[in-house]
Design an enzyme around this catalytic site. Structure first.
Site, PDB file in Angstrom:
ATOM      1  N   LYS A 107      50.628  97.128  22.106  1.00 19.43           N
ATOM      2  CA  LYS A 107      50.263  97.482  23.470  1.00 19.43           C
ATOM      3  C   LYS A 107      50.732  96.343  24.357  1.00 19.43           C
ATOM      4  CE  LYS A 107      47.534  96.316  25.996  1.00 19.43           C
ATOM      5  NZ  LYS A 107      47.449  95.275  27.110  1.00 19.43           N
ATOM      6  N   ASN A 153      49.044  95.445  40.407  1.00 22.10           N
ATOM      7  CA  ASN A 153      48.420  94.155  40.123  1.00 22.10           C
ATOM      8  C   ASN A 153      47.623  93.579  41.279  1.00 22.10           C
ATOM      9  OD1 ASN A 153      49.159  93.536  37.310  1.00 22.10           O
ATOM     10  ND2 ASN A 153      51.196  93.951  38.127  1.00 22.10           N
ATOM     11  N   GLU A 191      54.511  97.322  33.672  1.00 21.16           N
ATOM     12  CA  GLU A 191      53.815  97.795  34.878  1.00 21.16           C
ATOM     13  C   GLU A 191      54.732  97.909  36.086  1.00 21.16           C
ATOM     14  OE1 GLU A 191      50.655  95.025  35.371  1.00 21.16           O
ATOM     15  OE2 GLU A 191      49.269  96.147  34.106  1.00 21.16           O
ATOM     16  N   SER A 202      39.773  95.175  41.115  1.00 21.77           N
ATOM     17  CA  SER A 202      38.818  95.514  42.174  1.00 21.77           C
ATOM     18  C   SER A 202      38.458  96.980  42.094  1.00 21.77           C
ATOM     19  CB  SER A 202      39.403  95.162  43.533  1.00 21.77           C
ATOM     20  OG  SER A 202      40.708  95.642  43.636  1.00 21.77           O
ATOM     21  N   THR A 211      51.357  89.933  27.140  1.00 17.11           N
ATOM     22  CA  THR A 211      49.978  90.410  27.033  1.00 17.11           C
ATOM     23  C   THR A 211      50.039  91.492  26.076  1.00 17.11           C
ATOM     24  OG1 THR A 211      49.488  90.314  29.299  1.00 17.11           O
ATOM     25  CG2 THR A 211      47.997  91.576  28.011  1.00 17.11           C
ATOM     26  N   THR A 253      46.027  99.620  27.546  1.00 19.15           N
ATOM     27  CA  THR A 253      45.310  99.318  28.798  1.00 19.15           C
ATOM     28  C   THR A 253      46.034 100.085  29.908  1.00 19.15           C
ATOM     29  OG1 THR A 253      46.582  97.267  29.052  1.00 19.15           O
ATOM     30  CG2 THR A 253      44.384  97.082  28.095  1.00 19.15           C
TER      31      THR A 253
END
Lengths: 383, 383
Positions: B168, B378, B259, B383, B179, B146
């Site tokens: 992942k 994040n 991230e 959006s 996740t 992702t």
């Protein structure tokens, strides 16, 4: 206003030179009596700063004649010498003001792990004592600021008596109290036990439900001092409500001035089986970094709310969870609800309602968003 | 490498059109036998995605013939229709590959609260089946990404057998798994009970001790499939060690690609009374936002380590805590230790050692720093 709104108190805030910036850094709050009743609530962090350990002992006696507060250094994790510094602070205040060091509370805020410059702090107490005034509450509130952008005061009026207070805090706000120093004063005639009951009830529903960044301080201190100078014995309920009102006002000001925050998030958990469940779920939502980032981005990301709820032990059925953001029920029965584009998130206050559909209890937790400014402030703080 | 390093497995990774970006988004891993033994570990989040609920049922049978994985959508919080989508995915794979839908595991990752585009996913299964290959492991690993910047694979060799895997994950990494989607394969001849024992032992010490951002996903899935194609029954210890090695390797890759992170933080808690205490303290340190910011700022702020330790219920005396950062004991006996200026924090890996002085147990938790990039990624994600 502030700690001198109630009769029987004087206060001062001065520059002692503890802060390199030259900003005010030492405050004194003196109870002129006739009563010296007091209660206190302290951090539940097991690593407690020296002034917390000192003041906890002082409060056991139920009498406080004065509070010495300094910004510019937390005096936490400073070992036996740090504790001696706090002791010396109380002794110096007793010498200057008269009275017993064992009735003088001390509170400190600032960087952890650094000794206080006692050569500046101790003379500062004499300087502050010389400036004590029944109008000194504002100056005291200013002197306890660290990264606070504004000083924080509040007041509530009873029938012939007053409760006033000041607070500092910005960051490290979490259950078990925030990185905050709060001094409340009242001229109501209430004994130490009555103050303790009112204060514990109030903090449980206010400061303890503020969770800016999930981090619990070593220095949190909330004191309530009563002078009895109004000569009025208030009804217990009315007094408790006034204390709660002042605490709630100050708690909201803490959230509104949290480090780097751009949003204040009001998380209301409803439909809970117990109040404890509601608080546990509210705190889990309040501490979810992914959700805090989403709110910062004005993204009504209800999936992150559900993820946070799912980590708790509260009673709920995942297929009966409902979530509203700013009044729009974006999640119904654990799945997609109303159109997320209907959610207007332009304003600073964001309201999240989580309905557990498991009972009738509820709780409100206040939190902040997570921002690049928060990261910046807290990655550069001690360097 | 990857899931096709072991004999008896084929895999594919293709573009099904689930992601708007046009990047690969569907992977297929097929156990060609002769055995179809399998074990699985799933998120402990009580809000579980549809594919997790499906695959938990499948794994109860101890047999998995194939795994369908998609990125581009988590199929979490999608209600009964979302579960039907997962069911239809397994049915379609059974139809295309032959076999029983009840032996086909499904895993999904991406945004929560959005239905999957089944008109793209279902045809994609046929397309992926046509590309199955004993060299398809890399492509499968790529298709499950992702926000991962790199795909993640690992392999360990036993005596005549192999364990390989892919993972992942980037963000939402926390205890109870991250996740993350992980598929491990082996050609060793191990039954479902043996796989389960090795997998639970390995995940407890690897994926469960990775805590990038304190957030627990709705979709975490770790599967271990055995084909028995090597014809070799390994010693249980050697097999468990190989599985642990591959899990550890993948877990480190997850932390290294979290991230927005700029630092990988290795938190070792020593001198604990129990391993549970060590893990609890490690996680508390790992989740302290103020500390994570300080590490980002290359500030060896040990006071924030002590604050975090103080919130736990582990056995310790605050005056006996020691903390080293990158080998420098900046905190000794709960107070100032060696000169903090001796700490060199220029490199990506930062090592924190917290000595509780309360026993002989220890644990290692891996975490990341908190950065403006994390906030940015994040706050803009959905959006």
């Amino acid at each position: 206003m502030s700690v001198t709104a109630a009769k029987g108190f004087t206060a001062a805030g001065i520059v002692a030179g503890i802060k390199e910036s030259g900003n005010p850094d030492l405050a004194l709050v003196v109870n002129e009596g006739p009563r010296l009743a007091a209660a206190g609530v302290f951090t539940s962090n097991r690593v407690k700063a020296a002034p917390v350990r000192w003041s906890e002992q002082v409060l056991k006696g139920g009498q406080v004649s004065a509070v010495v507060l300094n910004s510019g250094g937390a005096n936490a994790c400073t070992g036996p010498l740090g504790f001696q510094d706090t002791h010396a602070t109380a002794e110096k205040a007793a010498e200057v003001l008269g009275g017993n060091a064992g009735e003088i509370a001390v509170a400190s805020t600032g960087l952890i792990g650094v000794r206080l410059p006692m050569d500046k702090l101790l003379p500062g107490i004499g300087k502050a004592a010389a400036e004590l005034s029944a109008h000194g509450g504002e100056k005291a509130a200013i002197a306890i600021k660290t990264t606070d952008t504004v000083h924080k005061t509040a007041v509530a009026q009873g029938d012939g008596w007053t409760v006033g207070g000041m607070a500092k805090g910005a960051g490290m706000l979490a259950p078990g109290l925030a990185t905050m120093l709060v001094v409340l004063t009242t001229d109501a005639d209430v004994d130490a036990a009555g103050l303790d009951a009112a204060l514990r009830s109030a903090t449980r529903q206010t400061f303890d439900r503020v969770d800016s960044d999930g981090c619990m301080s070593t220095n949190d201190t909330v004191l309530l001092l009563a002078s009895g100078a109004s000569g009025t014995v208030p009804a217990a309920d009315a007094f408790a409500e006034a204390v709660r009102t002042v605490c709630d006002d100050l708690a909201r000001q803490l959230i509104g001035d949290a480090e780097g925050a751009s949003k204040d998030i009001r998380i209301e958990v409803v439909g809970a089986a117990t109040e404890d469940d509601a608080v546990e779920v509210g705190r889990s939502i309040a501490r979810n970094n992914l959700l805090k980032c989403a709110i910062h981005g004005e993204d009504p990301n209800w999936g992150r709310v559900l993820s946070a709820i799912g980590t708790t032990s509260a009673a709920f059925d995942p297929d009966r969870l409902n979530v509203a953001i700013n009044g729009v029920w974006v999640c119904k029965e654990g799945s997609v609800g109303e159109d997320r584009d209907l959610v207007d998130m332009r304003y600073r206050e964001v309201r999240i309602t989580a309905d557990l559909s498991a009972g009738t209890e509820s709780a409100v937790i206040w939190a902040n968003d997570l921002t690049a400014d928060y990261v910046h402030e807290n990655s550069a703080y001690s360097s």
